[in-house]
Enzyme design. Structure first.
Site, PDB file in Angstrom:
ATOM      1  N   ARG A  27      24.005  31.622  13.985  1.00  0.00           N
ATOM      2  CA  ARG A  27      25.276  31.224  13.375  1.00  0.00           C
ATOM      3  C   ARG A  27      25.174  29.933  12.561  1.00  0.00           C
ATOM      4  O   ARG A  27      25.634  29.851  11.438  1.00  0.00           O
ATOM      5  CB  ARG A  27      26.351  30.968  14.448  1.00  0.00           C
ATOM      6  CG  ARG A  27      27.114  32.161  14.879  1.00  0.00           C
ATOM      7  CD  ARG A  27      27.493  31.996  16.328  1.00  0.00           C
ATOM      8  NE  ARG A  27      26.271  32.035  17.120  1.00  0.00           N
ATOM      9  CZ  ARG A  27      25.721  33.159  17.555  1.00  0.00           C
ATOM     10  NH1 ARG A  27      26.298  34.285  17.347  1.00  0.00           N
ATOM     11  NH2 ARG A  27      24.575  33.146  18.215  1.00  0.00           N
ATOM     12  N   THR A  28      24.608  28.901  13.170  1.00  0.00           N
ATOM     13  CA  THR A  28      24.665  27.582  12.538  1.00  0.00           C
ATOM     14  C   THR A  28      23.887  27.580  11.226  1.00  0.00           C
ATOM     15  O   THR A  28      24.384  27.142  10.189  1.00  0.00           O
ATOM     16  CB  THR A  28      24.133  26.512  13.506  1.00  0.00           C
ATOM     17  OG1 THR A  28      24.846  26.623  14.731  1.00  0.00           O
ATOM     18  CG2 THR A  28      24.316  25.121  12.935  1.00  0.00           C
ATOM     19  N   LYS A  79       1.500  19.538  11.873  1.00  0.00           N
ATOM     20  CA  LYS A  79       0.237  18.835  11.560  1.00  0.00           C
ATOM     21  C   LYS A  79       0.261  17.402  12.068  1.00  0.00           C
ATOM     22  O   LYS A  79      -0.671  16.640  11.835  1.00  0.00           O
ATOM     23  CB  LYS A  79       0.033  18.794  10.044  1.00  0.00           C
ATOM     24  CG  LYS A  79      -0.086  20.145   9.385  1.00  0.00           C
ATOM     25  CD  LYS A  79      -0.340  19.929   7.894  1.00  0.00           C
ATOM     26  CE  LYS A  79      -0.328  21.242   7.140  1.00  0.00           C
ATOM     27  NZ  LYS A  79      -0.333  20.998   5.687  1.00  0.00           N
ATOM     28  N   ARG A  90      18.337  20.837  13.082  1.00  0.00           N
ATOM     29  CA  ARG A  90      18.456  21.143  14.517  1.00  0.00           C
ATOM     30  C   ARG A  90      17.099  20.825  15.130  1.00  0.00           C
ATOM     31  O   ARG A  90      16.070  21.280  14.638  1.00  0.00           O
ATOM     32  CB  ARG A  90      18.803  22.610  14.745  1.00  0.00           C
ATOM     33  CG  ARG A  90      18.628  23.012  16.210  1.00  0.00           C
ATOM     34  CD  ARG A  90      19.232  24.348  16.513  1.00  0.00           C
ATOM     35  NE  ARG A  90      20.684  24.293  16.442  1.00  0.00           N
ATOM     36  CZ  ARG A  90      21.470  25.333  16.710  1.00  0.00           C
ATOM     37  NH1 ARG A  90      20.957  26.485  17.059  1.00  0.00           N
ATOM     38  NH2 ARG A  90      22.781  25.206  16.635  1.00  0.00           N
ATOM     39  N   HIS A 139      26.315  18.412  19.183  1.00  0.00           N
ATOM     40  CA  HIS A 139      26.366  19.457  18.148  1.00  0.00           C
ATOM     41  C   HIS A 139      27.719  19.303  17.455  1.00  0.00           C
ATOM     42  O   HIS A 139      28.624  20.116  17.619  1.00  0.00           O
ATOM     43  CB  HIS A 139      26.228  20.821  18.828  1.00  0.00           C
ATOM     44  CG  HIS A 139      26.029  21.984  17.910  1.00  0.00           C
ATOM     45  ND1 HIS A 139      26.138  21.906  16.536  1.00  0.00           N
ATOM     46  CD2 HIS A 139      25.722  23.281  18.192  1.00  0.00           C
ATOM     47  CE1 HIS A 139      25.917  23.109  16.026  1.00  0.00           C
ATOM     48  NE2 HIS A 139      25.658  23.956  17.003  1.00  0.00           N
TER      49      HIS A 139
HETATM   50  C1  NCD Z   1      25.062  26.601  20.602  1.00  0.00           C
HETATM   51  C2  NCD Z   1      23.909  25.610  20.491  1.00  0.00           C
HETATM   52  O1  NCD Z   1      22.947  25.863  19.770  1.00  0.00           O
HETATM   53  O2  NCD Z   1      24.041  24.572  21.112  1.00  0.00           O
HETATM   54  N1  NCD Z   1      24.998  27.623  19.644  1.00  0.00           N
HETATM   55  C3  NCD Z   1      25.638  27.453  18.445  1.00  0.00           C
HETATM   56  O3  NCD Z   1      25.254  26.633  17.643  1.00  0.00           O
HETATM   57  N2  NCD Z   1      26.745  28.187  18.218  1.00  0.00           N
HETATM   58  C4  NCD Z   1      25.320  27.090  21.976  1.00  0.00           C
HETATM   59  C5  NCD Z   1      24.195  27.709  22.746  1.00  0.00           C
HETATM   60  O4  NCD Z   1      23.062  27.815  22.301  1.00  0.00           O
HETATM   61  O5  NCD Z   1      24.487  28.127  23.873  1.00  0.00           O
END
Ligand code: NCD
Length: 309
Positions: free
Chosen positions: A56-57, A86, A107, A135
């Protein structure tokens, strides 16, 4: 508060910015519905660096940028496919990627990674999750969804359920909820996955009323928003510890029967087994609408951080 250059933490936003972003997100919904895209970020380029899995993100950021007329370059498996493999430092990677692109969405598996990048970056850094810490863009779309579904956030009663120790989305959400009035929280978890103490301190110091409980059924009828989370298997010290923590709260038809008629169920997704698919058709199940809102909120955020003045 001045407009932030980066979005690294929920502490970077104030209520004014949230309200502005949500007005813009609503306009983005209309852009996508009527024309599909705009050229607000024409000629701008976004880099996405994902050192941890995402569906999703990453997709919603990349599609958001494309629907704004901008371009995207990305590493979806940056742990193996960027120069980090590396031995390059995150700081050097940031300097280089930032010298090509106009903004970086990251991320990372380490807490504090996005803040380290922001300390050296010439371009906006957007934290799409740093370890089990924060997040913030998920919290933006969670709040947008609540406002869109229920008309307000002020005054609501919410239950945050599941892995409150390792779930980074609930950490950012708690921070941002302190910007609203009269929110009351039930923090529902077994002892092994209680809410982090630094987050509890933020709630207390800003006067947000919360109660830690371990029975979901008992409080389900009290809440306007039930926010379910995945038990974060990848963050446990051992598989045994994970097995002991999982499977405790499952939202199924029986639990939905206890929920108020106007309450909504949210989940950042992905779900494993904590929401039964039989719940999906219930109009109060708002998690797929929530995921879709990620596109509009991220379009609003990118416009705010990346547009040329
Ligand atoms: C979440 C995350 O990556 O923290 N996912 C997301 O971005 N919607 C929640 C999860 O991984 O459980």
């Amino acid at each position: 508060m001045d407009r932030p250059r980066h979005l690294v933490s929920a502490a970077d936003v104030d209520r004014c910015l949230l309200d502005d972003l949500f007005v813009l997100a609503r306009a983005m919904e209309e852009v996508v519905r009527s024309r599909g895209s705009s050229d607000d970020l024409h000629g701008r380029v976004l880099a996405t660096l994902f050192y941890e899995p995402s569906t999703r993100t990453r997709f919603s950021f990349e599609v958001a940028m494309m629907r704004l007329g901008g371009g995207v370059v990305g590493a979806e498996n940056a742990r193996e496919h960027s120069s980090g493999a590396k031995g390059e430092t995150l700081e050097d990677t940031t300097r280089i990627v930032g010298s090509y692109a106009d903004g970086i969405v990251v991320r990372h598996y380490e807490e504090g990674a996005a803040a380290r990048m922001a300390a050296v970056a010439e371009v906006p850094i957007i934290n799409a999750g740093d370890g089990s810490h924060e997040h913030p863009t998920q919290a933006l779309l969670d709040l947008y969804t609540i406002e869109r579904e229920l008309g307000r956030v002020d005054g609501l009663r919410m239950a945050l359920v599941g892995d409150l120790a390792h779930g980074r989305t609930v950490h950012s959400l708690c921070h941002m909820l302190t910007l609203y009035r009269d929110v009351r929280l039930y923090l529902v978890s077994p002892a092994a996955t209680r809410m982090r103490s630094d987050v509890l301190e933020v709630l207390s110091s800003r006067g947000v009323a919360y109660q830690e409980v371990d029975e979901l059924a008992a409080i389900a009828g009290e809440v306007d928003v039930l926010y379910q989370t995945r038990v974060q298997k990848e963050r446990f010290a051992s598989l045994d510890a994970y097995r002991r923590a999982r499977g405790r709260y499952v939202i199924d038809r029986a639990l939905m029967a206890r929920l108020g008629p106007h309450a909504i169920v949210l989940h950042p997704l992905p779900r494993v087994d904590e929401i039964s698919p039989e719940v999906d058709a219930d109009p109060r199940a708002a998690y797929f609408r929530q995921a879709r809102n990620g596109l509009f909120v991220r379009m609003a955020l990118l416009t705010t951080l990346l547009a040329v003045e």
